[in-house]
Design a protein around this motif. Sequence first.
Motif, short mmCIF file in Angstrom:
data_model
loop_
_atom_site.label_atom_id
_atom_site.label_comp_id
_atom_site.label_asym_id
_atom_site.label_seq_id
_atom_site.Cartn_x
_atom_site.Cartn_y
_atom_site.Cartn_z
N ILE A 534 0.86 -1.18 0.00
CA ILE A 534 0.00 0.00 0.00
C ILE A 534 0.90 1.23 0.00
CG2 ILE A 534 -1.80 1.28 1.24
CD1 ILE A 534 -2.58 -1.40 2.56
N SER A 535 0.78 2.06 -1.03
CA SER A 535 1.62 3.25 -1.15
C SER A 535 0.75 4.50 -1.05
CB SER A 535 2.37 3.24 -2.48
OG SER A 535 3.18 4.39 -2.60
N ILE A 536 1.07 5.36 -0.07
CA ILE A 536 0.33 6.59 0.17
C ILE A 536 1.19 7.77 -0.29
CG2 ILE A 536 -0.72 8.05 1.94
CD1 ILE A 536 -1.26 5.53 3.56
N ALA A 557 8.48 7.03 8.37
CA ALA A 557 8.37 5.59 8.12
C ALA A 557 8.94 4.79 9.27
CB ALA A 557 9.08 5.24 6.80
N ASP A 558 10.10 5.21 9.79
CA ASP A 558 10.70 4.51 10.92
C ASP A 558 9.79 4.57 12.14
OD1 ASP A 558 12.91 3.86 9.42
OD2 ASP A 558 14.13 5.53 10.17
N MET A 559 9.17 5.73 12.39
CA MET A 559 8.29 5.87 13.55
C MET A 559 7.03 5.02 13.40
SD MET A 559 9.57 7.84 15.94
CE MET A 559 8.23 8.60 16.85
N ASP A 590 8.13 9.02 -3.87
CA ASP A 590 6.90 9.80 -3.85
C ASP A 590 5.82 9.18 -2.96
OD1 ASP A 590 6.29 7.61 -5.39
OD2 ASP A 590 5.73 8.73 -7.18
N GLY A 591 6.24 8.47 -1.90
CA GLY A 591 5.23 7.90 -1.03
C GLY A 591 5.79 7.26 0.22
N ILE A 592 4.87 6.86 1.08
CA ILE A 592 5.17 6.00 2.23
C ILE A 592 4.52 4.66 1.93
CG2 ILE A 592 4.78 5.57 4.67
CD1 ILE A 592 6.73 7.77 4.32
N SER A 593 5.29 3.58 2.01
CA SER A 593 4.82 2.27 1.59
C SER A 593 4.67 1.33 2.78
CB SER A 593 5.80 1.67 0.57
OG SER A 593 5.38 0.40 0.13
N LYS A 694 -2.26 3.69 -3.72
CA LYS A 694 -2.23 2.53 -4.62
C LYS A 694 -1.99 1.26 -3.81
CE LYS A 694 -0.44 5.17 -8.58
NZ LYS A 694 -0.40 6.48 -7.90
N VAL A 695 -2.76 0.22 -4.16
CA VAL A 695 -2.68 -1.05 -3.45
C VAL A 695 -2.41 -2.17 -4.47
CG1 VAL A 695 -3.85 -2.66 -1.91
CG2 VAL A 695 -4.34 -0.20 -1.75
N VAL A 696 -1.43 -3.00 -4.16
CA VAL A 696 -1.12 -4.16 -5.00
C VAL A 696 -1.30 -5.41 -4.15
CG1 VAL A 696 0.65 -5.35 -6.34
CG2 VAL A 696 0.52 -2.85 -6.40
#
Length: 944
Positions: A534-536, A557-559, A590-593, A694-696
């Motif tokens: 899931i990419s935001i 992302a680490d938090m 271009d996102g947080i995954s 986007k969701v894969v």
Amino acid sequence: MKKNLLAAAAICLFTNLGFSQARLVEKVEKKGSELVIPYEKYVFPNGLTLVVHEDNSDPIVHVDVTYHVGSAREEIKKSGFAHFFEHMMFQGSDNVGDEQHFKIVTAAGGTLNGSTNLDRTNYYETVPNNQLEKMLWLEADRMGFLLDAVTQKKFEVQRSTVKNERGQNYDNRPYGLVGEFTSKNLYPYGHPYSWLTIGYLEDLDRVDVNDLKKFFLRWYGPNNATLTIGGDVKAADVVKMVDKYFGSIPSGPAVEKTILPAVKLSGDRYASFTDNYARLPILSKTYPTVPNYDKDMGALSCLAQILGQGKNSILYQQMVKNQKAISASGFSRFNELAGEFSFQLTPFPGNSLATMDSLFKQSLLVFEKRGVTDEDIEKFKGGIEAQYINGLQSVSGKVSQLAAFNTFTGNPNMIGKLLDMYRSVTKEDVWRVYNQYIKDKPCVTISVLTKGQPVKPAAPDNYTIDTQNYTAPNYGYDGLKYTKAKDNFDRSKTPGNGANPVVKVPPFWKKDLPSGVKIIGTANNELPTVTISISIPGGHLAQAADTSKIGLAGMVADMLNEDTKKYTAEQMAVELQKLGSFISVSQTLDGISFNVQCLKKNVDKTLELLEEKMFSPNFTADAFNRLQKQSLEGFKQLKSQPAAIASTVIDKLNYGTGNILGLSDNGTESTVKRLSLKDVQDYYNNYMTSQGTKVVVVGDITEGEILPKLAFLNKLPNKKINLPNPAPAPAIEKTKIYLIDVPKAAQTEFRVSNVTGLKYDATGEYYKAGLMNFALGGAFNSRVNLNLREDKGWTYGARAGFAGDKYTGEYQFSSGIRANATDSALVEVMKELKNYAANGITGEELAFMKSAIGQQDALRYETGNQKAGFVGRILTYDLPANFVETQNKILASLTKKEADALAKKWINPDKMNILLVGDKAKILPGLQKLGYEIIELDIDGNRK
């Protein structure tokens, strides 16, 4: 499981294809849902063992030849020979020309490689199923017909290549020599594990071509090999082909199993060395344990997880979470002759290595007081089950397992037995092995010191290696003779191809939710696993407006990998491990995954944890402070690695310091220091959105099953996120050299690059440019690699190619080159680029490229990750369903004239940035003779 054991005496295999010498000795079939890899096992009169696994899910085949010879079969003073010989096996044989092995496999649309470890050497290829016979011909030719093709020149080139490999992976890398110091201090002098597989440079210089030939004759007979073939094949057909190509190769000398006494330490051994590249000291502690397949292997693996793996481990809780250590981990490794239980500790500044040693011992006391819990056992077993299942996604994974099992145990059918062993581990077992192998037991402690810094070892060196009481064994090299097979067919004729396989592009489904979330998926029921990404929108580009805080997206992302409202990070890790699931959060351009992997039976529980992680983070000051400090210390380490320096600085040169694309997504020490906990919370509040998410989804789950389970995504705020478009890259007026000094570097890191602006386009000029570049820098047999590695021996590998995304694109040559060849190598690189831009591709190269790429489709969609990448690109770039068909048409119709025009247009050696990271004292005098303007930079890429 249905298992048929056929008596060894005089049982021959007859098929409708004719008589074969092979004896079918075992057949294993899958029954029900048990975890087993079905196979048939044959033995030939010359001692060759053949294992065949039929898997018709994809039109591919994997071939593995494993020889039971690794560095443990080497002589003292001749270390590194097994690995060196692996390189020589790719240099041609009687019927396969120089540099043709890679070329033939690549032209067949396949991939190939070899590897050497302490106990075995293997060679393998994955190809479309119509290429099997050709692969068997290749492998048989080097097994039975190698030595007359070995020349002194080939020997010297590959010796130089191996030296470069050692420089790149050991001598020129921080902490690259820890294993070497551990091995020689842990094992007795002359023990085959007392040196690394790569060997010592002085030993490589000591051997000659005659030593190589003796090594081949002693260890490379068919009786010391297991040939394992898996994929879309029929066993009867395979047996016939193997009989033809391998059956007549004479057996080699007998190979006996090596048996050595267990390693015993009479007391703690302390040793230290200064690492030229490390910026942070570390402490390594190693205990001797048991060999592979020992009854204690499972319990020791569980103990390693409890003590040193993950946020819930003893070492993490006692040393990392309280910011006494940057990292603290433990692992258990098992080899054929012995095992090791190791710990590695990196202190925060202010804590000495002696303090680390003391804290480690205190941590063990905490474990003794805590004990082994039911939860420890549960999460260990859940993780092991998932690990074994995920390892069977590819036919190469299954073949590798069968090959290793047969080589070391004589029984390919070990996967179920091993899993049963892990499943049967008890708390009492783990406690017993701790007391037997770790508690109050002596170990080898290596202190890695940093150059130029006042760092003391944990304790004074107290061990001297005894080289006097060693008697070399008889390795059986006397009287060896080279006898070739006698055939009733012409081996010089390369086998043709079978019928081209029918390749099916994975079918996929798409769903756009009213909230703006876009979902794409493909179902595959080969294994009961599910992968979700899931990419935001956000990521590195979201920081373009305020570059003073670059690194924020990575910190967010680490938090998100830390505490939530309901679970601490440790509790979350426990719940996931019990399920055999994995959830990680990372930043992208271009996102947080959010990335998820789980067993199908645990999808619901795993997604509940994902929802908690995504919507209920608990951003605490303790976690932020720890991660910030770890990040700041990490910058010191990155600045000690020439390859990392080169990759960071080339972007700054290409895009400029004011462009977000020229700034590392890790940030810098100054930008990370500016970050605050409020910045993290603000990013989360501002960039969590459903629009553009986007969701894969890939795996054993249908559209109808997964969509209701993803309904929680509707809770994402429905707001528009506008990411800025990066500014254009500055024009390069002329080619210049930028030099960064890393004193005493064994190699020079090369980056020769410019920004093309060619964005990713699956069927446009970007795709065509990639086809054009294949012969120059896109394959093992490319011009740059053959020139620098195979002809000159200056590097372990060289490559060049285009990279592009939605925003921009660049062209880059990269390699690690032997320091004293830097100027000569740069001359060759620029010569290759200029010649290709001026004269283009040859007709032979064009045909090779079309053959290689045209047959790769069979290998592209096998694993879950491959399928996810395929459908993910369709979603990201809004590609049509038939884009692969369009690509194949473009490939087939590409002419030399078109390729040459693309080379002239996009390869511009007169306007490139040349970045060299290496030892200035060694390389500058030679570079000054080449006529380029030379600009010196510091390790951050700033002009001096």
